[in-house]
Enzyme design. Structure first.
Site, PDB file in Angstrom:
ATOM      1  CG  HIS A 119      -0.258  -0.150   2.525  1.00 48.96           C
ATOM      2  ND1 HIS A 119      -0.917   0.008   3.724  1.00 48.96           N
ATOM      3  CD2 HIS A 119       1.041  -0.430   2.855  1.00 48.96           C
ATOM      4  CE1 HIS A 119      -0.078  -0.176   4.726  1.00 48.96           C
ATOM      5  NE2 HIS A 119       1.111  -0.446   4.220  1.00 48.96           N
ATOM      6  CG  HIS A 120       3.850   2.095   2.374  1.00 48.47           C
ATOM      7  ND1 HIS A 120       2.945   2.908   3.022  1.00 48.47           N
ATOM      8  CD2 HIS A 120       4.292   1.206   3.309  1.00 48.47           C
ATOM      9  CE1 HIS A 120       2.841   2.523   4.291  1.00 48.47           C
ATOM     10  NE2 HIS A 120       3.644   1.492   4.480  1.00 48.47           N
ATOM     11  CB  ALA A 121       3.408   0.932  -4.610  1.00 48.53           C
ATOM     12  CG  ASN A 162       1.844   6.267   1.969  1.00 48.58           C
ATOM     13  OD1 ASN A 162       1.833   5.054   1.774  1.00 48.58           O
ATOM     14  ND2 ASN A 162       2.972   6.952   2.090  1.00 48.58           N
TER      15      ASN A 162
END
Length: 300
Positions: A119-121, A162
């Protein structure tokens, strides 16, 4: 039958002393088979999908730099991993596994991925051990193939999703719900459709109360027809990066709540693992393993 995406490539070798617990991707399926939660028949090897599904979510320039190993030193450093063709192949297989697990969920109610939850990509970069956002790519795949009309992404990793929030800023068909540490990484938070920030040291009762209230409200107002669940175990009190005080029993109650609601409301759900950084690998494996046990108990 419960179908679980897994490939040996998920356990990509890292330099000695690297803080990311890559070995969990080998140990978790071994544990599930050892205890009888899964057999070899439950696992499937992801089949690669067309590159267009990557550039449908990520900028083509970013994918080209990633594919050709042309990221700058700064860009590589932000991902947290040494860049290699093997690592890129791993990320592509993880993404494919999430797509195919989601397709299985349509038939069986649930599908799972031993890895994923990256989920940080962002659309144009990787961060925090995430290079391709499998959650976002899967959501777009479901929508474009008319396998879903409204996708809810439930992100219960201790770190805000993010990248996922940024990708879907202007996509009303996807609702991003993130419950995460207020003072934890990333220090600059993006705006999800719903962000629930958690204070350091939060224990089971308050955590589960917040989840119950917010999740039920989202399900009522957004009315999704598909759920993607990022079930990170870094909320555990044993986690060295989590800064919360949720017990293993609290973690199980959390996962039970999400899966039970999906089953009760007959919403297909794809579950991927997310983060976990407890010093003892057994705590990470136990945290992840229980969501598979729950999946078997609730759906089969």
């Amino acid at each position: 039958m419960l179908k679980i995406a897994w490939s040996p490539i998920f356990a990509h070798p890292l330099p000695l002393g690297h803080r990311f617990p890559m070995e969990k991707y080998q140990l978790l399926p071994e544990q599930l088979m050892y205890e009888g939660t899964a057999t070899e028949a439950n696992f499937f090897a992801p089949e690669l999908v067309e590159e267009r599904w990557i550039v449908n979510t990520h900028e083509s320039e970013y994918w080209e730099k990633l594919r050709t190993l042309s990221l700058s030193k700064s860009e590589i450093r932000k991902t947290g991993f040494p860049l290699s063709s093997e690592l890129v192949s791993r990320e592509v297989h993880i993404m494919a596994g999430s797509i195919q697990a989601a397709i299985y969920a349509i038939d069986y109610g649930i599908g799972m991925n031993i890895a994923g939850g990256t989920h940080h990509a962002f659309t144009n970069r990787g961060e925090g051990f995430c290079l391709l956002n499998d959650l976002a790519i899967t959501a777009n795949y479901l929508l474009e193939n008319k396998l879903a009309k409204k996708v809810l992404i439930i992100d219960l990793d201790v770190h805000q999703g993010n990248g996922t929030a940024e990708i879907f800023q202007e996509t009303p068909e996807v609702f991003t719900f993130s419950m995460h540490g207020k003072a934890n990484y990333p220090m600059h938070k993006e705006k999800s459709d719903l962000d629930v920030e958690l204070d350091d040291g939060m224990k089971d009762f308050e955590y589960l109360k917040l989840l119950d209230e917010n999740l039920n409200q989202v399900l009522k107002t957004f009315t999704p027809d598909f759920i993607l669940y990022q079930s990170g175990v870094d909320i555990l009190e044993t986690d060295k990066l989590g800064r919360l005080s949720v017990s293993i029993q609290g973690l199980r109650t959390r996962d039970n709540m999400v899966l039970d609601l999906a089953k009760e409301m007959q919403i297909p759900i794809m579950c991927c693992m997310g983060g976990g950084y407890s010093p003892q690998i057994k705590d990470i494996i136990e945290g992840h393993a229980q969501v598979y046990r729950l999946a078997q108990d609730i759906f089969f």
